[in-house]
Scaffold this motif. Structure first.
Motif, PDB file in Angstrom:
ATOM      1  N   PHE A   1       0.841  -1.198   0.000  1.00  0.00           N
ATOM      2  CA  PHE A   1       0.000   0.000   0.000  1.00  0.00           C
ATOM      3  C   PHE A   1       0.882   1.256   0.000  1.00  0.00           C
ATOM      4  O   PHE A   1       0.704   2.156  -0.816  1.00  0.00           O
ATOM      5  CB  PHE A   1      -0.904  -0.020   1.242  1.00  0.00           C
ATOM      6  CG  PHE A   1      -1.707   1.231   1.440  1.00  0.00           C
ATOM      7  CD1 PHE A   1      -2.980   1.353   0.878  1.00  0.00           C
ATOM      8  CD2 PHE A   1      -1.207   2.293   2.181  1.00  0.00           C
ATOM      9  CE1 PHE A   1      -3.723   2.519   1.049  1.00  0.00           C
ATOM     10  CE2 PHE A   1      -1.937   3.448   2.358  1.00  0.00           C
ATOM     11  CZ  PHE A   1      -3.208   3.564   1.788  1.00  0.00           C
ATOM     12  N   ASP A   2       1.854   1.311   0.931  1.00  0.00           N
ATOM     13  CA  ASP A   2       2.726   2.502   1.043  1.00  0.00           C
ATOM     14  C   ASP A   2       3.449   2.767  -0.271  1.00  0.00           C
ATOM     15  O   ASP A   2       3.530   3.901  -0.735  1.00  0.00           O
ATOM     16  CB  ASP A   2       3.771   2.293   2.153  1.00  0.00           C
ATOM     17  CG  ASP A   2       3.134   2.307   3.531  1.00  0.00           C
ATOM     18  OD1 ASP A   2       1.982   2.771   3.644  1.00  0.00           O
ATOM     19  OD2 ASP A   2       3.780   1.817   4.486  1.00  0.00           O
ATOM     20  N   LEU A   3       3.958   1.696  -0.868  1.00  0.00           N
ATOM     21  CA  LEU A   3       4.739   1.852  -2.094  1.00  0.00           C
ATOM     22  C   LEU A   3       3.869   2.356  -3.252  1.00  0.00           C
ATOM     23  O   LEU A   3       4.206   3.333  -3.921  1.00  0.00           O
ATOM     24  CB  LEU A   3       5.393   0.517  -2.463  1.00  0.00           C
ATOM     25  CG  LEU A   3       6.227   0.539  -3.730  1.00  0.00           C
ATOM     26  CD1 LEU A   3       7.507   1.341  -3.513  1.00  0.00           C
ATOM     27  CD2 LEU A   3       6.579  -0.879  -4.185  1.00  0.00           C
ATOM     28  N   TRP A   4       2.757   1.677  -3.449  1.00  0.00           N
ATOM     29  CA  TRP A   4       1.917   2.038  -4.606  1.00  0.00           C
ATOM     30  C   TRP A   4       1.304   3.425  -4.423  1.00  0.00           C
ATOM     31  O   TRP A   4       1.168   4.187  -5.354  1.00  0.00           O
ATOM     32  CB  TRP A   4       0.811   0.988  -4.814  1.00  0.00           C
ATOM     33  CG  TRP A   4       1.304  -0.253  -5.489  1.00  0.00           C
ATOM     34  CD1 TRP A   4       2.514  -0.859  -5.314  1.00  0.00           C
ATOM     35  CD2 TRP A   4       0.597  -1.062  -6.446  1.00  0.00           C
ATOM     36  NE1 TRP A   4       2.600  -1.992  -6.090  1.00  0.00           N
ATOM     37  CE2 TRP A   4       1.431  -2.142  -6.800  1.00  0.00           C
ATOM     38  CE3 TRP A   4      -0.658  -0.993  -7.016  1.00  0.00           C
ATOM     39  CZ2 TRP A   4       1.057  -3.122  -7.709  1.00  0.00           C
ATOM     40  CZ3 TRP A   4      -1.063  -1.967  -7.922  1.00  0.00           C
ATOM     41  CH2 TRP A   4      -0.190  -3.027  -8.267  1.00  0.00           C
ATOM     42  N   LYS A   5       0.923   3.725  -3.175  1.00  0.00           N
ATOM     43  CA  LYS A   5       0.326   5.043  -2.930  1.00  0.00           C
ATOM     44  C   LYS A   5       1.355   6.135  -3.213  1.00  0.00           C
ATOM     45  O   LYS A   5       1.066   7.141  -3.858  1.00  0.00           O
ATOM     46  CB  LYS A   5      -0.162   5.128  -1.479  1.00  0.00           C
ATOM     47  CG  LYS A   5      -0.919   6.419  -1.222  1.00  0.00           C
ATOM     48  CD  LYS A   5      -1.502   6.504   0.147  1.00  0.00           C
ATOM     49  CE  LYS A   5      -2.185   7.879   0.253  1.00  0.00           C
ATOM     50  NZ  LYS A   5      -2.398   8.277   1.609  1.00  0.00           N
ATOM     51  N   LYS A   6       2.576   5.907  -2.723  1.00  0.00           N
ATOM     52  CA  LYS A   6       3.647   6.894  -2.939  1.00  0.00           C
ATOM     53  C   LYS A   6       3.884   7.085  -4.439  1.00  0.00           C
ATOM     54  O   LYS A   6       4.084   8.208  -4.914  1.00  0.00           O
ATOM     55  CB  LYS A   6       4.924   6.379  -2.263  1.00  0.00           C
ATOM     56  CG  LYS A   6       6.025   7.402  -2.183  1.00  0.00           C
ATOM     57  CD  LYS A   6       7.104   6.961  -1.225  1.00  0.00           C
ATOM     58  CE  LYS A   6       8.442   7.042  -1.943  1.00  0.00           C
ATOM     59  NZ  LYS A   6       9.405   6.076  -1.504  1.00  0.00           N
ATOM     60  N   GLU A   7       3.859   5.998  -5.150  1.00  0.00           N
ATOM     61  CA  GLU A   7       4.103   6.083  -6.603  1.00  0.00           C
ATOM     62  C   GLU A   7       2.845   6.452  -7.382  1.00  0.00           C
ATOM     63  O   GLU A   7       2.864   6.511  -8.605  1.00  0.00           O
ATOM     64  CB  GLU A   7       4.628   4.724  -7.110  1.00  0.00           C
ATOM     65  CG  GLU A   7       6.001   4.392  -6.573  1.00  0.00           C
ATOM     66  CD  GLU A   7       6.506   3.019  -7.040  1.00  0.00           C
ATOM     67  OE1 GLU A   7       5.720   2.253  -7.648  1.00  0.00           O
ATOM     68  OE2 GLU A   7       7.684   2.736  -6.786  1.00  0.00           O
ATOM     69  N   GLN A   8       1.762   6.654  -6.650  1.00  0.00           N
ATOM     70  CA  GLN A   8       0.463   7.002  -7.257  1.00  0.00           C
ATOM     71  C   GLN A   8       0.068   6.003  -8.344  1.00  0.00           C
ATOM     72  O   GLN A   8      -0.459   6.371  -9.388  1.00  0.00           O
ATOM     73  CB  GLN A   8       0.513   8.423  -7.822  1.00  0.00           C
ATOM     74  CG  GLN A   8       0.886   9.433  -6.772  1.00  0.00           C
ATOM     75  CD  GLN A   8       0.722  10.864  -7.250  1.00  0.00           C
ATOM     76  OE1 GLN A   8       0.572  11.131  -8.436  1.00  0.00           O
ATOM     77  NE2 GLN A   8       0.750  11.788  -6.327  1.00  0.00           N
ATOM     78  N   ARG A   9       0.362   4.756  -8.068  1.00  0.00           N
ATOM     79  CA  ARG A   9       0.063   3.719  -9.057  1.00  0.00           C
ATOM     80  C   ARG A   9      -1.437   3.456  -9.125  1.00  0.00           C
ATOM     81  O   ARG A   9      -2.085   3.331  -8.086  1.00  0.00           O
ATOM     82  CB  ARG A   9       0.770   2.428  -8.669  1.00  0.00           C
ATOM     83  CG  ARG A   9       1.960   2.213  -9.577  1.00  0.00           C
ATOM     84  CD  ARG A   9       2.346   0.778  -9.571  1.00  0.00           C
ATOM     85  NE  ARG A   9       3.666   0.689  -8.957  1.00  0.00           N
ATOM     86  CZ  ARG A   9       4.339  -0.431  -8.852  1.00  0.00           C
ATOM     87  NH1 ARG A   9       3.835  -1.560  -9.288  1.00  0.00           N
ATOM     88  NH2 ARG A   9       5.521  -0.432  -8.299  1.00  0.00           N
ATOM     89  N   LEU A  10      -1.958   3.396 -10.294  1.00  0.00           N
ATOM     90  CA  LEU A  10      -3.388   3.083 -10.533  1.00  0.00           C
ATOM     91  C   LEU A  10      -4.294   3.967  -9.671  1.00  0.00           C
ATOM     92  O   LEU A  10      -5.315   3.501  -9.147  1.00  0.00           O
ATOM     93  CB  LEU A  10      -3.668   1.606 -10.285  1.00  0.00           C
ATOM     94  CG  LEU A  10      -2.850   0.619 -11.122  1.00  0.00           C
ATOM     95  CD1 LEU A  10      -3.279  -0.823 -10.847  1.00  0.00           C
ATOM     96  CD2 LEU A  10      -2.978   0.917 -12.611  1.00  0.00           C
ATOM     97  N   ASN A  11      -3.905   5.241  -9.579  1.00  0.00           N
ATOM     98  CA  ASN A  11      -4.651   6.193  -8.749  1.00  0.00           C
ATOM     99  C   ASN A  11      -6.120   6.287  -9.120  1.00  0.00           C
ATOM    100  O   ASN A  11      -6.968   6.532  -8.267  1.00  0.00           O
ATOM    101  CB  ASN A  11      -4.036   7.593  -8.939  1.00  0.00           C
ATOM    102  CG  ASN A  11      -3.331   8.043  -7.686  1.00  0.00           C
ATOM    103  OD1 ASN A  11      -3.487   7.419  -6.644  1.00  0.00           O
ATOM    104  ND2 ASN A  11      -2.574   9.127  -7.784  1.00  0.00           N
ATOM    105  N   ASP A  12      -6.410   6.104 -10.418  1.00  0.00           N
ATOM    106  CA  ASP A  12      -7.808   6.233 -10.855  1.00  0.00           C
ATOM    107  C   ASP A  12      -8.636   5.025 -10.454  1.00  0.00           C
ATOM    108  O   ASP A  12      -9.856   5.041 -10.563  1.00  0.00           O
ATOM    109  CB  ASP A  12      -7.881   6.390 -12.388  1.00  0.00           C
ATOM    110  CG  ASP A  12      -7.284   7.714 -12.832  1.00  0.00           C
ATOM    111  OD1 ASP A  12      -7.179   8.615 -11.959  1.00  0.00           O
ATOM    112  OD2 ASP A  12      -6.912   7.838 -14.007  1.00  0.00           O
ATOM    113  N   PHE A  13      -7.969   3.983 -10.044  1.00  0.00           N
ATOM    114  CA  PHE A  13      -8.711   2.747  -9.766  1.00  0.00           C
ATOM    115  C   PHE A  13      -8.664   2.327  -8.303  1.00  0.00           C
ATOM    116  O   PHE A  13      -9.612   1.769  -7.781  1.00  0.00           O
ATOM    117  CB  PHE A  13      -8.190   1.617 -10.669  1.00  0.00           C
ATOM    118  CG  PHE A  13      -8.477   1.892 -12.118  1.00  0.00           C
ATOM    119  CD1 PHE A  13      -9.712   1.572 -12.646  1.00  0.00           C
ATOM    120  CD2 PHE A  13      -7.541   2.535 -12.927  1.00  0.00           C
ATOM    121  CE1 PHE A  13     -10.010   1.855 -13.969  1.00  0.00           C
ATOM    122  CE2 PHE A  13      -7.830   2.824 -14.248  1.00  0.00           C
ATOM    123  CZ  PHE A  13      -9.066   2.489 -14.779  1.00  0.00           C
TER     124      PHE A  13
END
Ligand code: GLY
Length: 462
Positions: free
Chosen positions: A402-414
């Motif tokens: 979660f921390d990693l993907w959120k920081k990288e704004q991965r798949l933010n629209d989903f």
């Protein structure tokens, strides 16, 4: 152990796929834990068991395709060994029970292989995953430890897989024996689960049940309220009301066949509403996967179908945004189910994986995906009658991911990160059963182990 003709026929079938050369099978050795004579629990190699049946350390076997000879190499026990370990059936007797008439001392294997090399004959061997076998064979064949597996015979790998992959009725009966043990392991944990217990107490219960059936654990027991750690093997937590425990364990019976079952249990004995929500999604995903698993369907497609069910359920909970089709296209499912839907199972709990995941699990028409999550699927190819698979969808909330993907704004629209953040203390849910693919679908193997919410709660109450 099956009748000698079963093994003779298996070897005959294998031999017919080769024009010449030696087919070499290395059995496993005893492996020291902390000093030479204190060993880890012995586990024979799956292909060795399949073709030669002998569940004993320090053996190898050769089929000489040209001379039509079958030889088991191994040293009979000396009086010194008998003093410490006792006598048992001789290697010659065990080999005869598998239809093999010729045995030789282990020391003669090196000469056999070197002679074959001198004569430019092909020595077909399987990938060596044990350091001692790899080192011994590298030395014997005059190559290095690092390079040995470059010489693996793809022809032998595919030939072995083409036989082991399809389970006969007698093999299924052995798997179902391993599932009988798993039934007890899992229902006992349901009955004994209670607030205040340590995870290791329940792990001990599982291991005791396995041992009481003259069986062994198929892999280190996973039993933890940190169910989001996919293969968690620490068991130190004290369980409390409100915790959810993933219990994933299986047995290996005397013949070497395995079971592999997962259940997820509320420590209180009753699923709370959040737990019900996630559990129901995973249960539906498993049901969809059962319905879809049949000959001619790629397991990769079944994985995606289960993921679709999961993403759809998570959309209903507000954790995933966007259209279902678009969300699936992005691969958002990997954020919640980071592993494959299942794997083959048989003599190895991840059956045949030691022969090479991609070679066994994929082929010219089914390529391994590099999409996170789907890429972890170990077997994606078309299902065929006789395949035995685990079907084990799950949802896991992994704070570090979660921390990693959120920081990288991965798949933010989903991914609705604000909503998911509220679930980071949840852990995970996995539900796993073992199926055999039949001509018109599949059959769940073994006795029914409580799986639905009502069944699990009733068993825990009972
Ligand atoms: N169920 C444990 C594993 O698949 O490795």
């Amino acid at each position: 152990m099956f009748s000698s003709t079963v093994y003779s026929k298996r070897r005959q079938l294998l031999k017919e796929k080769f024009d010449s050369g030696l087919l070499l099978f290395m059995g496993n050795t005893e492996t020291p834990m902390n000093y030479p004579h204190n060993w880890y629990q012995f586990r024979q190699d799956g292909s060795f068991l399949y073709f030669w049946s002998i569940d004993q350390a320090d053996l190898a076997a050769v089929i000489d395709v040209d001379s039509d000879e079958e030889i088991v190499f191994g040293d009979e026990r000396t009086v010194d060994a008998i003093i410490w370990m006792g006598q048992q059936a001789t290697i010659a007797e065990k080999a005869a029970a598998a239809g093999v008439r010729k045995t030789k001392p282990f020391g003669e294997l090196a000469a056999t292989l070197r002679n074959a090399q001198k004569q430019n004959r092909t020595i077909h061997f399987l990938p060596q995953y044990r350091a001692d076998n790899r080192a011994w064979l590298a030395h014997c064949l005059g190559t290095s430890y690092e390079k040995l597996n470059d010489g693996v015979s793809e022809q032998l790998v595919l030939a072995v897989a083409s036989q082991r992959m399809f389970k006969s009725d007698e093999e299924l009966a052995e798997i179902e024996k391993a599932l009988d043990v798993a039934y007890e392991m899992h229902t006992a944990v349901m009955q004994e689960m209670a607030p205040g217990k340590k995870e290791y107490q329940l792990k001990g219960l599982v291991e005791g049940i396995v041992a009481s059936h003259n069986a062994k654990i198929a892999f280190p027991v996973i039993l933890s309220k940190n169910g989001q750690i996919l293969h968690n093997t620490t068991h130190l937590n004290t369980l409390q009301n409100g915790d959810l425990v993933v219990h994933d364990s299986g047995a290996v019976v005397a013949s070497g066949y395995c079971s592999d079952i997962s259940r997820t249990l509320p420590v209180s004995g009753k699923f709370d509403s959040r737990q019900r929500d996630i559990y129901s999604i995973v249960l539906n995903a498993q049901q969809r996967a059962f319905e879809a698993s049949k000959p001619g369907v790629r397991f990769q497609s079944v994985h995606l179908l289960a993921c679709r069910e999961i993403v759809s359920g998570l959309q209903d909970l507000g954790l995933v945004n966007g259209s279902l089709d678009d969300a699936m296209e992005t691969g958002v499912f990997g954020f919640f189910m980071q592993c494959g839907l299942g794997h083959q199972m048989g003599l190895d709990v991840h059956d045949l994986e030691g022969l090479g995941e991609n070679l066994i699990g994929y082929d010219a028409t089914t390529k391994r995906s590099n999409v996170f999550g789907l890429s972890a699927l170990r077997f994606g190819r078309e299902l065929k009658t006789g395949h035995v698979m685990t079907v084990e969808p799950g949802i896991y909330f992994i704070p570090d991911l979660f921390d990693l993907w959120k920081k990288e704004q991965r798949l933010n629209d989903f991914i609705n990160y604000d909503a998911v953040e509220k679930w980071l203390d949840f852990g995970g849910v996995r539900i796993e059963d073992n199926v055999v693919i039949t001509e018109d679908g599949n059959r769940i193997l073994g006795k029914h182990i409580p799986r639905s919410i009502d069944e699990v709660e009733a068993t825990m109450a009972g």
